[in-house]
Enzyme design. Structure first.
Site, PDB file in Angstrom:
ATOM      1  N   SER A 204      35.222  50.332  29.454  1.00 12.53           N
ATOM      2  CA  SER A 204      36.384  49.704  30.080  1.00 12.53           C
ATOM      3  C   SER A 204      37.706  50.393  29.776  1.00 12.53           C
ATOM      4  O   SER A 204      38.651  50.267  30.551  1.00 12.53           O
ATOM      5  CB  SER A 204      36.466  48.234  29.659  1.00 12.53           C
ATOM      6  N   HIS A 232      32.294  46.010  34.105  1.00  9.87           N
ATOM      7  CA  HIS A 232      33.208  46.838  34.888  1.00  9.87           C
ATOM      8  C   HIS A 232      32.466  47.693  35.913  1.00  9.87           C
ATOM      9  O   HIS A 232      32.904  48.803  36.254  1.00  9.87           O
ATOM     10  CB  HIS A 232      34.042  47.718  33.955  1.00  9.87           C
ATOM     11  N   LYS A 263      35.415  39.094  36.782  1.00 19.29           N
ATOM     12  CA  LYS A 263      36.105  40.289  37.255  1.00 19.29           C
ATOM     13  C   LYS A 263      35.901  40.418  38.772  1.00 19.29           C
ATOM     14  O   LYS A 263      36.553  39.730  39.534  1.00 19.29           O
ATOM     15  CB  LYS A 263      35.637  41.513  36.469  1.00 19.29           C
TER      16      LYS A 263
END
Length: 417
Positions: A204, A232, A263
């Site tokens: 990340s 991610h 996310k």
């Protein structure tokens, strides 16, 4: 006791030693806080007064602010269908369950989301958590015992590190994305009953992608399992957005995947583990964050379910991030900035100095661009940066405006000419 018509509450007097202990603790804490401030690593919190998106309103700033510092990779945090699904779930199922899953905290929507996530990742089964931090904290101590070994990339996410600390397995740490060092650790751990190679799919802080094909080759050669954290990557990496295992062609060779709903998949909260059914069944019985945390609130489940449905129906959103990412990276490199990672929406603008990163981020906000300086302990000392994150919701004009602001600010601070 009662005196006349009044209640008098009797409290034991605080001792002089008690006051001294409090004062000493306060002094220690204030000294530590001042060390953070003077070191230039103080992390202030800006207040957003609008919904999450590529354009936001920030308390203390005038007008429209471009947001380049969110994990909202697909722009789904404020997608009309995602928001509406959350509203409908709130109306039908209420605000929350007031309990953990195995008591009275499981609804049909929880099971439906788990099934859709398992289908999305092409794995047997799925278990939901309150966050991916909880998923990482709850996995390793259940799966691994003192006769086992865990081999972890040295730059893995903090929640992986904390989760590994909770288990009793032998611990081996290999150099970042170094396959030769991983093989050395695999050889050293051959006496273990079961071995698990653990890595972020995408790291990340730098946006670099783990060499999963090589990791899987070594794991198969030495009889180990493979785990990846896909926070991610889920939703936008790979042709259909399934993640780094799809991107690198190893979906059938990675055994366990942990990821997040917070996310790309709606941006609210929640995490999950997908993998073999016996593992998921065992986690439901023994994983402490699952057993002792309230179930995900229905509005969160509703939003995430709709986000997954959108991605199952089409890969158009997932594919839209790549070109915008390369537009930003290329323009920034041409301007003289050093951008870490490659071809990932995480685009770290490397600056080195913590104070410089903080000052530049503040100046960027004055120019209408929201970014944040990252410094120790979030990243190693001397590796301070401004981590820019590209979203499918950003337009080419948004990206060009951000680059122009970086150039203006970079010239002010002597970063570029």
């Amino acid at each position: 006791m009662i005196t006349g018509s009044k209640w008098v509450v009797l409290r034991p007097s605080t001792s002089i030693r008690g006051y001294a202990a409090i004062a000493e603790a306060r002094s220690v804490l204030e000294h530590e806080l001042e060390t953070i401030r003077t070191g230039g690593t103080w992390k202030g919190e800006r207040i957003i007064t609008s919904k999450q998106g590529p354009h936001i309103n920030v308390d203390g700033s005038r007008g429209d602010i471009l947001n380049f510092c969110a994990n909202n990779y697909l722009g789904l945090s404020s997608h009309p269908q995602v928001v509406e699904a959350g509203i409908e779930a709130l109306k039908k199922y209420g605000a929350g369950l007031s309990s953990v899953r195995f008591i009275c905290g499981t609804q049909d929507i929880h099971k439906d989301l788990e099934q859709k996530l398992a289908k999305f990742h092409e794995r047997e089964e799925c278990i939901l958590y309150a966050s991916c931090f909880d998923a990482n904290a709850g996995l390793f101590e259940v799966l691994l015992g003192p006769d086992d070994a865990v081999l972890s990339d040295e730059l893995n996410h903090a929640s992986i590190i904390d989760g590994i600390r909770l288990c009793r397995a032998k611990r081996f740490r290999y150099k970042h994305m170094d396959l030769n060092d991983l093989e050395t650790q695999l050889k050293q751990s051959q006496s273990s009953r079961m071995r698990l190679v653990v890595t972020d799919g995408v790291f990340s802080m730098d946006g670099d992608v783990a060499p999963l094909k090589g990791i899987c080759d070594l794991a198969e050669q030495y009889g180990a399992l493979v785990f990846i954290d896909e926070c991610h990557a889920t939703g936008f990496m790979g042709p259909r957005g399934r993640g780094t295992d799809e991107l690198l062609g190893v979906m059938d060779r990675v055994h366990i995947v942990n990821s997040t709903l917070g996310k790309a998949l709606g941006g609210a909260a929640g995490g999950y583990t997908v993998g073999p059914k016996p593992l998921i069944d065992l986690l439901r019985q023994r994983s402490r964050p699952y057993l002792f945390s309230n179930s995900l609130p229905p509005p969160v489940v509703g939003c995430a379910t709709r986000a997954v449905e959108l991605l199952l129906a089409s890969n158009e959103i997932a594919q839209s991030v790549g070109a915008k990412t390369m537009r930003f990276r290329n323009k920034m490199t041409e301007a003289g900035f050093t951008i870490s990672g490659s071809a990932h929406p995480i685009c770290p603008v490397m600056l080195g100095d913590a104070r410089l990163a903080s000052l530049m981020a503040d100046d960027m906000l004055k120019l209408g661009v929201y970014v944040i300086g990252f410094s120790y302990p979030v990243v190693p000392k001397g590796k301070a940066r401004i981590r820019v994150q590209i979203s499918a919701a950003h337009t080419d004009q948004d990206i060009d405006r951000a680059v122009d602001a970086f150039i203006q600010t970079g010239r002010k601070h002597g970063v570029v000419s």
